[in-house]
Structure formats: structure tokens, C-alpha cells
Scaffold this motif. Structure first.
Motif, PDB file in Angstrom:
ATOM      1  N   HIS A   1       0.933  -1.221  -0.001  1.00 42.46           N
ATOM      2  CA  HIS A   1      -0.021   0.123  -0.020  1.00 42.46           C
ATOM      3  C   HIS A   1       0.923   1.090   0.081  1.00 42.46           C
ATOM      4  N   PHE A   2       1.985   1.251  -0.593  1.00 39.23           N
ATOM      5  CA  PHE A   2       2.925   2.452  -0.464  1.00 39.23           C
ATOM      6  C   PHE A   2       4.127   2.331  -1.639  1.00 39.23           C
ATOM      7  N   ASP A   3       4.581   3.537  -1.843  1.00 40.59           N
ATOM      8  CA  ASP A   3       5.565   3.683  -3.122  1.00 40.59           C
ATOM      9  C   ASP A   3       6.680   2.773  -2.343  1.00 40.59           C
ATOM     10  N   VAL A   4       7.248   1.750  -2.996  1.00 43.17           N
ATOM     11  CA  VAL A   4       8.345   0.868  -2.780  1.00 43.17           C
ATOM     12  C   VAL A   4       9.660   1.680  -2.746  1.00 43.17           C
ATOM     13  N   GLU A   5       9.546   2.239  -3.797  1.00 44.09           N
ATOM     14  CA  GLU A   5      10.942   3.194  -4.177  1.00 44.09           C
ATOM     15  C   GLU A   5      11.314   4.309  -3.081  1.00 44.09           C
ATOM     16  N   THR A   6      10.158   4.927  -2.918  1.00 45.38           N
ATOM     17  CA  THR A   6      10.239   5.914  -1.641  1.00 45.38           C
ATOM     18  C   THR A   6      10.723   5.399  -0.395  1.00 45.38           C
ATOM     19  N   ALA A   7      10.077   4.071  -0.020  1.00 46.16           N
ATOM     20  CA  ALA A   7      10.288   3.607   1.291  1.00 46.16           C
ATOM     21  C   ALA A   7      11.721   3.219   1.178  1.00 46.16           C
ATOM     22  N   ILE A   8      12.255   2.644   0.224  1.00 51.85           N
ATOM     23  CA  ILE A   8      13.690   2.301   0.211  1.00 51.85           C
ATOM     24  C   ILE A   8      14.685   3.493   0.450  1.00 51.85           C
ATOM     25  N   LYS A   9      14.357   4.753  -0.343  1.00 48.91           N
ATOM     26  CA  LYS A   9      15.047   5.907  -0.165  1.00 48.91           C
ATOM     27  C   LYS A   9      15.150   6.319   1.387  1.00 48.91           C
ATOM     28  N   VAL A  10      13.987   6.333   1.904  1.00 49.02           N
ATOM     29  CA  VAL A  10      13.617   6.986   3.402  1.00 49.02           C
ATOM     30  C   VAL A  10      14.342   5.908   4.288  1.00 49.02           C
ATOM     31  N   LEU A  11      14.395   4.619   4.092  1.00 53.84           N
ATOM     32  CA  LEU A  11      15.016   3.656   4.944  1.00 53.84           C
ATOM     33  C   LEU A  11      16.578   3.675   4.972  1.00 53.84           C
ATOM     34  N   ARG A  12      16.774   4.010   3.638  1.00 58.11           N
ATOM     35  CA  ARG A  12      18.246   3.912   3.323  1.00 58.11           C
ATOM     36  C   ARG A  12      18.992   5.114   4.002  1.00 58.11           C
ATOM     37  N   GLN A  13      18.162   6.154   4.058  1.00 61.58           N
ATOM     38  CA  GLN A  13      18.722   7.535   4.584  1.00 61.58           C
ATOM     39  C   GLN A  13      18.962   7.477   6.019  1.00 61.58           C
ATOM     40  N   ALA A  14      17.618   6.688   6.600  1.00 58.44           N
ATOM     41  CA  ALA A  14      17.643   6.594   8.027  1.00 58.44           C
ATOM     42  C   ALA A  14      18.686   5.507   8.725  1.00 58.44           C
ATOM     43  N   GLY A  15      19.417   4.790   7.718  1.00 53.53           N
ATOM     44  CA  GLY A  15      20.436   3.666   8.438  1.00 53.53           C
ATOM     45  C   GLY A  15      19.732   2.477   8.426  1.00 53.53           C
ATOM     46  N   TYR A  16      18.320   2.094   8.037  1.00 50.22           N
ATOM     47  CA  TYR A  16      17.756   0.959   8.253  1.00 50.22           C
ATOM     48  C   TYR A  16      18.113  -0.017   6.931  1.00 50.22           C
ATOM     49  N   TYR A  17      19.291  -0.440   6.975  1.00 46.05           N
ATOM     50  CA  TYR A  17      19.647  -0.946   5.579  1.00 46.05           C
ATOM     51  C   TYR A  17      19.077  -2.374   5.539  1.00 46.05           C
ATOM     52  N   SER A  18      19.194  -2.872   6.406  1.00 49.70           N
ATOM     53  CA  SER A  18      18.734  -4.478   6.289  1.00 49.70           C
ATOM     54  C   SER A  18      17.005  -4.502   5.904  1.00 49.70           C
ATOM     55  N   HIS A  19      16.295  -3.403   6.394  1.00 50.82           N
ATOM     56  CA  HIS A  19      14.815  -3.287   5.969  1.00 50.82           C
ATOM     57  C   HIS A  19      14.968  -2.742   4.486  1.00 50.82           C
ATOM     58  N   ALA A  20      15.767  -1.656   3.990  1.00 50.16           N
ATOM     59  CA  ALA A  20      15.857  -1.455   2.701  1.00 50.16           C
ATOM     60  C   ALA A  20      16.158  -2.302   1.695  1.00 50.16           C
ATOM     61  N   LEU A  21      17.167  -3.453   2.236  1.00 54.73           N
ATOM     62  CA  LEU A  21      17.418  -4.401   1.263  1.00 54.73           C
ATOM     63  C   LEU A  21      16.444  -5.370   1.108  1.00 54.73           C
ATOM     64  N   TYR A  22      15.511  -5.517   2.070  1.00 55.19           N
ATOM     65  CA  TYR A  22      14.437  -6.319   2.226  1.00 55.19           C
ATOM     66  C   TYR A  22      13.296  -6.045   1.239  1.00 55.19           C
ATOM     67  N   LEU A  23      13.122  -4.627   1.147  1.00 54.15           N
ATOM     68  CA  LEU A  23      12.184  -4.158   0.242  1.00 54.15           C
ATOM     69  C   LEU A  23      12.773  -4.168  -1.259  1.00 54.15           C
ATOM     70  N   ALA A  24      13.912  -3.780  -1.407  1.00 55.63           N
ATOM     71  CA  ALA A  24      14.535  -3.873  -2.649  1.00 55.63           C
ATOM     72  C   ALA A  24      14.546  -5.211  -3.336  1.00 55.63           C
ATOM     73  N   GLU A  25      14.787  -6.112  -2.555  1.00 60.13           N
ATOM     74  CA  GLU A  25      14.996  -7.640  -2.980  1.00 60.13           C
ATOM     75  C   GLU A  25      13.402  -8.322  -3.413  1.00 60.13           C
ATOM     76  N   ASN A  26      12.386  -7.875  -2.264  1.00 61.61           N
ATOM     77  CA  ASN A  26      11.524  -8.363  -2.557  1.00 61.61           C
ATOM     78  C   ASN A  26      10.584  -8.011  -3.627  1.00 61.61           C
ATOM     79  N   HIS A  27      10.828  -6.612  -3.855  1.00 65.58           N
ATOM     80  CA  HIS A  27       9.887  -6.094  -5.080  1.00 65.58           C
ATOM     81  C   HIS A  27      10.866  -5.452  -6.314  1.00 65.58           C
ATOM     82  N   ALA A  28      12.008  -6.488  -6.462  1.00 72.47           N
ATOM     83  CA  ALA A  28      12.702  -6.473  -7.373  1.00 72.47           C
ATOM     84  C   ALA A  28      13.360  -5.296  -7.870  1.00 72.47           C
ATOM     85  N   HIS A  29      13.588  -4.320  -7.075  1.00 72.51           N
ATOM     86  CA  HIS A  29      14.472  -2.938  -7.246  1.00 72.51           C
ATOM     87  C   HIS A  29      15.995  -3.346  -7.195  1.00 72.51           C
TER      88      HIS A  29
END
Length: 941
Positions: free
Chosen positions: A483-511
Motif C-alpha cells: 500500500h505504499f511506494d516501494v522506491e520511496t520507502a527504500i530511499k527513506v530507510l536507506r537515509q535513516a540507516g535501516y539498511y536491512s529493511h531497505a534491502l528486504y524491500l529492494a529484494e522482494n520488490h525487484a528493485h
């Protein structure tokens, strides 16, 4: 059980007296009189009204005189005489214009049922379609209640002796109707109601002491007793579908609701109930306080009493009293034309008009009763926009009171209608971050969030350090649940230092790009990044290797090289560490990955050699780079053995045939690295014999110069001339080489002797003895050639003289034909015959059979034709100046070429228009002489 005292009271109805229609005085209906004298303008019903009902656009009344009255919306009262004595019961059907009535035509207990068709007339009155006595048996009893099913197939009549009769069939006709006793009891029947559920028809029967239901649509009429207490007359009703068509029984203590098979909820409405009625979702109760009027045993109302009575309108769904008013001696309550009408004993009719929904909501808003307003709006089926407006006002109210948790819950209910920024601005304070998070979560769950909302929500999670909520938010099971824009979520999580969460989104949504960016730029996990690329489909793997190949090559060169080898030969995405061998392989353009190895020559060499071995059809850039790499290694190598090996590899690559189309590039590479053997090989392959010769000349390799001339002199004879010039300029003793060159020049007749002498004159060491043999042989050959030419000239002159004499004889002397035989058939000549000046004679029929034209001798024609073809060929070639120049340039004997063209007449004088007539005549005579020399016969008879 709910006590009505706890229910709030509102004035959701407007009360007014019904007025007479517009009269002669101009007063309009509904106008309020200015003084007591105008009171007569209010509508007044006839006296003696005993029973009332409504439906089909009219209010229906029955009186003590046996008349039935109709009051339509125009308020023009009309009536007719239905019974001789009195009317006791009326039932107006809602779906049919049929009226059922019970009354008396004679004294005593003998009630009659009459069915009236109001659409048909009989002498001005409604048509009575059926009359039958109501008493079920022989015992006289009084009718207490009456009801009719809307399908006209059922009619039930209740009596005071506790019995109920059921008329089944068409109630408007005697022939198709059957009457039977359905119920017998000891208590007066006070209420009846039909309920239709699908194909099943139920009949509710209530007495003063119990409530039961029957199934009348089947056989045997099964009965279910629902309760052991009843109600008085007119104190029961059937609700509408909003209350699931429940049967309402209004007792003095409570109001009960019943289903056909069980009792439903009850409500504690105190007071002695006189009338119960259902109107558009409301329960209407007319009651009297017990303290004022004692309870009657049966009628539950003293008709003679004039005590004050209370009319309450209850909203059972929303639990409030919509209206409450005091009336004097209420006769009945009717519903028609969207309003309630209260009839009082004085003949007045009071109209209760329900306020519109918006007015009711505004009344609730003024009292801050938002929950009740919401429930009311839902029950009134208000649209979503109207509900959202209520939720917003309720939220604003709670927010102003400091109840932020409650306010955000109301704002959540406005999602989809209210602009989210209106709510977000209210909760941007750090202390309200929990409320903002709740709102944004719901906004995302409803798929109405944009990229800014996603950014804000993730920032809320990171500020709260709520990893569990963050994981719950991003770890959805499928793409459809995101229910959200995945690419935006990855950018925010990466900026905040939540790399594992950002990697999870990127891998599961083929970014893939974001996954690799985080792995390579943030985590520095190069091995994992390379493994991930190996799992990607071919197109993504290729593009990402072009983008991140240099970084991976710098840190993990061997593994990166291995992946590139597979990518450029037979790539298959790896699945959990193993390759899928069943999938079709793909390969990338290996030439495009060469820049990745800029600082890794060892890996580059391994990659290039692998590609050249596995795929011989690799792009040309692979072989160019491999050649350059091998030449570099050869040039910088100091070990002789290794250098020899590298030399052999470079030569082998040049001989592989991969540089035919890029000859110049390979040659430049060999020249840059001073790779002599390669340069010579490429010269030879490119047929650059001059360059080979010059190369050996520069390095004073005399024997190689002779060898080059011997190998390639046939293809380029000028090599021998260059070799002679080269040795002639040398001051060393090169007699051996000069002799070898002269011998070949002599054999092939490549140069004139004079030019040979002039060339050797530059060499001070070259004596006459060096060229003596050459000159002697040359002079001997020329002498022999001169003798042969003189002999040929003499023979041509003699032949020319003979031909001229023959021509002269043909012109001046007579010709005697003495042939006796035909030149074709060798038979004796007979007239007619054909003779030619050439001496041949023919039978006329033989000549006509074998000749091609009348002017040509058949015997001489083949030879003459050859001569004429030669003449025409010479005339056609006389203007081919380009060919002449080319032959003159390429021939070793230029004089022979010029002589040949002289013979063809190329250099004959041209006949121009400006020449005098004598010149043109002379030229014409010379041309004619030439033809006469070749063709010296003509036809004669």
C-alpha cells in the motif's frame, strides 16, 4: 433491556394542525389563523369516528353511522354508506386499492365483512366485491381485530372469545376463498399481523395474555408460542425491514420484539400503552401515565376519559426519542404522505412532519452529540461525503478538547474524502507522532497514500525506533498487498540507516539497482552484491555489471571475472546457489565489458583468452584487445624464454585470420610495439610488397630483398626495378645481388637496356663486366628481332604489291569465266548460272540454296566476314584513349603498343567539317582502297 429514561429527547418533528383547503376567503391550507374567529379554518372530521386506517394516498375513517370516509391529500372529505348501523374495523391494503371492513347492518352480534374495490364504482360508491359473516361458528362473538395479506390470499379475523379465523384464497371472491378456524383460546385476541419471509407466510397472533405465531403457507399450520404475556388492543404492529419485520408488542412495562420462532430484544418504555404504530424506522407509542389513569382489563383505554396522553416517537436503532408531545384523547395515529397524523377526539388532525436529515444533524452538532449524529446519518443512509463531513467535525471537536487519540480515530474515518494534509498538519508536533503514525498507517492500508505520506510514515517509525511496526509495515506477503511506494520507502530507510529493511524491500520488490547501491555503497558487501547479480535475469544482470563492474573488479577480481565469463558465454540465473540448466542460455556482448578490466590486466587476459577459445565468433574488439595485451607483455618481458613464448602467442593470434577486416589496426599495434615479425606478416597478408621491400632495405637485409623479389616479383614486377635501383645506390660490393637482379630482368624483359645502364651508373663499384653479359645477350636478341621484322616487312610488301596488281586487273581487264563445274555441287554448269569475280561459279538453284545475300560469294563469304569483323573492331577501338594509355603504361614494350594502334588507324588524320573538299575526297579514297584490299571480289553474272 434499555431504560427509555436514559435516552435523549429531540424535536425531530414539526407539529401543526391540518387546515382546510383554500376557501372562498382566499385562505391557503396551512395558514395559521390570526384570531380565534379563524379557528374554523382548521380541518375538523365528522363526529362519531370509531376506526381509522390509511393507504393508497388517503386517510380512511369509519363512524358510528355506518359511513366510510376518505380524506385524500387535497383534504376534500368524501364518504359513502357502507353499513346500516356502524363500522367497527377497517384495513386498507397498501399495494392494492382494496379496502376490507367489518361492521353491522342490524342490531345484535352479527358482524359482516365487506371487501371494497375502490377503483370500481357501483352507483357512485365503491364496488363491494364480497360480503360474508365474520362469526366463525354458531356462537355470537365480537370482532376484535382484522388483517389482510398484501397478496390478497390471506385474511385473518380475531375475536374477543379468543378465536381466529383464516380466510385462504382470493379474499375478493367467495368461490375461491375458504374460511377455517385457525386458533382458539381463552383470551381475547388483540392483534394480528402477516409476515412474509421468502415463500413462507407467518401469522402473528397476540392476546391479552400470550403471543404466538403460525405458518399459514403450508399444511397443518404449525404454531409456536413466543411469550406468555400480551397487550391491549391496537398495541401491536409489524416493523419494516430496518428491524427485520419483527412483530412489536407494547406492554405496560416493556415493548417486546418477536421473530416468527423466538423473542427478540425488548425495551423498557414505561406507561400505560394505548397505541403502538411503526413509521419509517420509528416506533410510535401513545401512552398514559398509570398514576393518572388506571389500567383497563381489556380495552386498555377509557374512551370516555379526557386525560392527557403522551405520544413518543422512538428511534430503536440509535437509542433516542425523536419526538415527544402531549395530546388530549388520541383516537388513532396514521401514516401517509410521508408524515404522521394524530387524530384527537375533538375531530382535529395533527400533522407531524419529520425534519430533514441536515436539520437534525445540525441540532445534534449544536449539542456536540457527534456519535449520535453519525449513527443517525448511517440509519438515514447518508452518502459517504456527508458522513465524512460529520467525522471531520467530530474530530475537530475532540481535537479542540485535547482528546487527540479520539480525534485521530475520527479523522481516520474521513480517509478518501478529506484531504490528508488537513489532518497531518494537526499532528506534526513531536508529541503527536503516535497519532500521526496511526493515521498514516490507515492511509496506506487503503492504498490512498502518495510518496510524501510514505516518507512521513517511515520517518515516524524511525523516530520512534519502532522496528516491529516498521517490519510489519514493509513485510507484506504479496505485491497486491503493498500500500505504499516501494522506491520511496527504500530511499527513506536507506537515509535513516535501516539498511536491512531497505534491502528486504529492494529484494522482494525487484528493485535491483537499489539493492546493489546499498550493498556496494553503504554496507560494502561485495560478495553478496555479486551473488545477487548472478541471480538476476539476463537483461538486469548485464546492465548492472556494466554499472558496477569496475567496483566489483577492484575488490573481488577473480569472482567478478568468473561471472563475466558466464555472462558473455552461456548465462543462466542461479537459483539458491545452483544454476538452472533447463532455462535457455543468453550471452552478452563481451566487447562492452572490456573497460571494466582497466586496472586488472591479468584478469583481462584470462577473460579475453577464455572468450577467444570458447566463442571463436566473439566481437572483433576481443581479438584487438588481446593482441594489444600480448604485444605489451612481449615488449616489456625480460626473460628470453618467456619472451619467445609471448612472441609465438602473438604470431599465432595474427595468423588466426581475425584481423582481415581490421588490417590497419593490427598493423598499427605491431608498429607501436616494434613487433617486426608481425609487421612483415601483416604486410604480406595485405599484399603490401613495396612495404616489405622497403622494410628490408631500411635494415640492409640484401638477401631478404632478393627473396622478396623472387617470391612476389610475379605479382609486382616493379620490385626488381626497385631492387636494382637499391643495389645501384650502395657503395658496397653488391655484384652478386646486381647480377641476380639483372638476370631476372633479362628473363622477364622488365626494363629497357638503356634504363638499366643509367640505373647502374650511380654505383661506383659496378664495372662494365657486371653488365657485359646482360648487354651482349640483349643486343643479340634485338638483332634477331630486327631480322625477323625485316623479313616480315618484305613479305607484307610483296603481298601488298600482288593484291594491288590483282585489283588493277579487275578494274581494267575483262574477266573470262571458264569454270565448267559448280563450286558447290561439282556438277557441270548449266544455265542459268551465277559467276563471281573471285572465280567461283554456281548453279542458280545451288546459289539460292546456300547464299546468305545476293552480293556475296558463298565460298568466299566466311573469310571475308572475318576480315570485315577485324576492320570494324579496329574502327571501334580507335577512340579508346583510356585503354591505350593504360596499355602503354603497363606494357614492357611501349613501342609495340604504339605500333599496334598505328595499325588500327588511331593516329590517322581526322576528317573535320573545316577541311577542304579535296582533303575529304583524298581521305575517302584511302578508306576505299583499304576496303578493296580486303574485299577484292564482287558479284557478276
Amino acid at each position: 433491556m434499555a431504560a427509555y429514561l436514559q435516552w435523549r429527547r429531540f424535536v425531530f418533528f414539526d407539529k401543526e394542525l391540518v387546515k382546510e383547503p383554500l376557501g372562498n376567503d382566499g385562505a391557503a391550507p396551512g395558514a395559521t389563523p390570526a384570531s380565534g374567529s379563524a379557528a374554523s379554518k382548521f380541518l375538523c372530521l365528522p363526529p362519531g369516528i370509531t376506526v381509522c386506517d390509511s393507504g393508497r394516498g388517503s386517510l380512511v375513517f369509519g363512524d358510528m353511522e355506518g359511513q366510510i370516509w376518505f380524506l385524500p391529500r387535497s383534504l376534500q372529505l368524501t364518504g359513502f354508506q357502507a353499513y346500516k348501523l356502524r363500522v367497527t374495523h377497517l384495513y386498507q391494503l397498501k399495494q392494492h386499492n382494496i379496502l376490507a371492513s367489518v361492521g353491522e347492518d342490524e342490531e345484535g352480534i352479527n358482524p359482516l365483512v365487506k371487501i371494497w374495490n375502490l377503483e370500481k364504482r357501483d352507483g357512485g360508491n365503491p364496488l363491494c366485491t364480497r360480503i360474508f359473516p365474520a362469526i366463525p361458528g354458531t356462537e355470537p362473538t365480537v370482532v376484535s381485530c382484522l388483517t389482510v395479506h398484501e397478496n390478497l390470499n390471506f385474511m385473518a379475523i380475531g375475536f374477543t372469545d379468543g378465536s381466529v379465523t383464516l380466510n385462504k384464497g382470493d379474499i375478493t371472491r367467495d368461490r375461491h376463498s375458504k374460511t377455517q378456524i385457525l386458533h382458539k383460546g381463552n383470551y381475547p385476541v388483540t392483534g394480528l399481523a402477516f409476515r412474509q419471509a421468502g415463500k413462507t407466510t407467518h401469522l402473528f397472533v397476540v392476546t391479552t395474555e400470550n403471543v404466538q405465531s403460525y405458518i399459514v403457507s403450508g399444511k397443518d399450520y404449525p404454531r409456536v408460542e413466543l411469550d406468555t404475556h400480551g397487550c391491549g388492543l391496537r398495541c401491536s404492529a409489524l416493523s419494516d425491514p430496518s428491524q427485520d419485520l419483527q412483530f412489536i408488542v407494547a406492554g405496560d412495562e416493556c415493548v417486546y420484539l418477536y421473530q416468527p420462532d423466538e423473542r427478540g430484544p425488548c425495551f423498557a418504555f414505561e406507561g400505560h400503552k394505548l397505541i403502538a404504530h411503526w413509521f419509517r424506522g420509528y416506533l410510535v407509542i401513545v401512552s398514559r401515565d398509570r398514576k393518572v389513569s388506571p389500567k383497563s382489563e381489556f380495552t386498555s383505554r377509557d374512551s370516555q376519559s379526557s386525560d392527557k396522553q403522551i405520544l413518543n416517537i422512538y428511534d430503536l436503532c440509535n437509542k433516542f426519542i425523536a419526538y415527544s408531545a402531549v395530546f388530549e384523547d388520541v383516537v388513532d395515529v396514521l401514516a401517509e404522505w410521508g408524515s404522521l397524523y394524530v387524530l384527537t377526539r375533538d375531530g382535529r388532525v395533527h400533522a407531524l412532519q419529520e425534519k430533514d436529515t441536515q436539520t437534525k444533524l445540525e441540532m445534534l452538532f449544536k449539542k456536540n452529540l457527534f456519535e449520535m449524529a453519525i449513527n443517525l446519518a448511517k440509519s438515514q443512509h447518508l452518502d459517504s461525503d456527508g458522513l465524512a463531513q460529520i467525522f471531520m467535525q467530530y474530530g475537530d471537536h475532540l481535537y479542540s478538547k485535547g482528546n487527540h487519540d479520539g480525534a485521530v480515530q475520527q479523522y481516520i474515518r474521513t480517509i478518501g474524502k478529506l484531504e490528508p494534509s488537513y489532518v497531518i498538519r494537526k499532528f506534526l508536533d513531536a508529541q503527536r507522532i503516535h497519532n500521526l503514525t496511526a493515521y498514516l498507517q490507515t492511509l496506506h492500508r487503503q492504498s490512498l497514500a502518495n510518496a510524501d505520506h510514505t516518507t512521513l510514515l517511515l520517518n515516524c517509525y524511525t523516530k520512534l525506533k519502532d522496528s516491529s511496526k516498521l517490519e510489519e509495515f514493509i513485510k507484506t506477503k504479496s505485491e497486491s498487498e503493498v500500500h505504499f511506494d516501494v522506491e520511496t520507502a527504500i530511499k527513506v530507510l536507506r537515509q535513516a540507516g535501516y539498511y536491512s529493511h531497505a534491502l528486504y524491500l529492494a529484494e522482494n520488490h525487484a528493485h535491483h539497482e537499489w539493492y546493489l547501491k546499498i550493498q556496494l555503497e553503504d554496507i560494502k558487501n561485495y560478495q553478496e552484491a555479486l551473488r545477487y547479480i548472478g541471480k538476476l535475469p539476463f537483461e538486469q544482470a548485464e546492465s548492472n555489471m556494466k554499472r558496477y563492474g569496475k567496483i566489483l573488479m577492484h575488490h573481488i577480481p577473480e569472482q567478478t571475472t568468473q561471472l563475466l565469463k558466464g555472462l558473455c558465454t552461456d548465462y543462466r540465473p542461479s537459483l539458491e546457489g545452483r544454476s538452472d540448466r533447463e532455462a535457455p542460455g543468453c550471452r552478452a556482448n563481451s566487447e562492452e565489458f572490456i573497460p571494466i578490466f582497466a586496472n586488472n590486466p591479468r584478469e583481462l587476459k584470462a577473460f579475453l583468452e577464455h572468450m577467444s577459445e570458447v566463442q571463436p565468433d566473439s566481437p572483433q574488439g576481443i581479438y584487438d584487445t588481446l593482441l594489444e595485451l600480448r604485444l605489451q607483455n612481449w615488449a616489456h618481458e625480460k626473460d628470453p624464454q618467456v619472451k619467445e613464448k609471448l612472441h609465438a602467442e602473438a604470431i599465432s593470434l595474427l595468423k588466426s585470420g581475425r584481423f582481415c577486416d581490421v588490417f590497419d589496426k593490427a598493423l598499427v599495434l605491431c608498429q607501436m610495439h616494434d613487433f617486426q615479425d608481425g609487421v612483415l606478416y601483416l604486410y604480406e597478408q595485405g599484399k603490401l610488397f613495396q612495404q616489405i621491400m622497403h622494410y628490408h632495405m631500411q635494415h640492409e637485409q640484401y638477401r631478404q630483398v632478393i627473396t622478396v623479389c623472387e617470391r612476389h616479383g610475379e605479382q609486382d614486377p616493379s620490385l626488381w626495378e626497385q631492387a636494382l635501383s637499391y643495389f645501384a645506390r650502395k657503395e658496397e660490393d653488391c655484384k652478386e645481388y646486381v647480377a641476380a637482379v639483372l638476370k631476372h630482368i633479362e628473363n622477364k624483359n622488365l626494363m629497357p637496356p638503356l634504363l638499366v645502364v643509367q640505373t647502374l651508373a650511380h654505383n661506383s663499384t659496378a664495372t662494365l663486366s657486371v653488365i657485359r653479359d646482360y648487354l651482349v645477350q640483349k643486343l643479340q636478341k634485338q638483332s634477331q628481332q630486327i631480322a625477323q621484322d625485316e623479313l616480315r616487312v618484305r613479305r607484307y610488301r610483296e603481298e601488298t604489291t600482288r593484291i594491288r596488281q590483282e585489283i588493277q586487273e579487275l578494274k581494267a581487264s575483262p574477266k573470262i569465266f571458264q569454270k565448267t563445274k559448280c563450286s558447290i555441287c561439282n556438277s557441270a554448269l548449266e544455265l542459268p548460272s551465277v559467276h563471281f569475280l573471285c572465280g567461283h561459279s554456281f548453279h542458280q538453284h545451288c546459289f539460292e540454296s546456300y547464299s546468305e545475300s545476293d552480293a556475296d560469294c558463298p565460298t568466299c563469304l566466311p573469310e571475308n566476314r572475318k576480315v570485315m569483323d577485324m576492320i570494324r573492331a579496329q574502327e571501334q577501338k580507335r577512340d579508346l584513349h583510356d585503354q591505350f594509355q593504360h596499355q602503354l603504361k603497363c606494357s614492357n614494350d611501349s613501342f609495340s603498343v604504339i605500333a599496334d594502334y598505328f595499325g588500327r588507324g588511331v593516329f590517322n588524320k581526322l576528317t573535320l567539317l573545316t577541311d577542304p573538299p579535296t582533303a575529304r575526297l583524298t581521305s575517302s579514297l584511302e578508306a576505299g582502297l583499304q576496303r578493296d584490299l580486303l574485299v577484292h571480289s564482287r558479284r557478276g553474272t
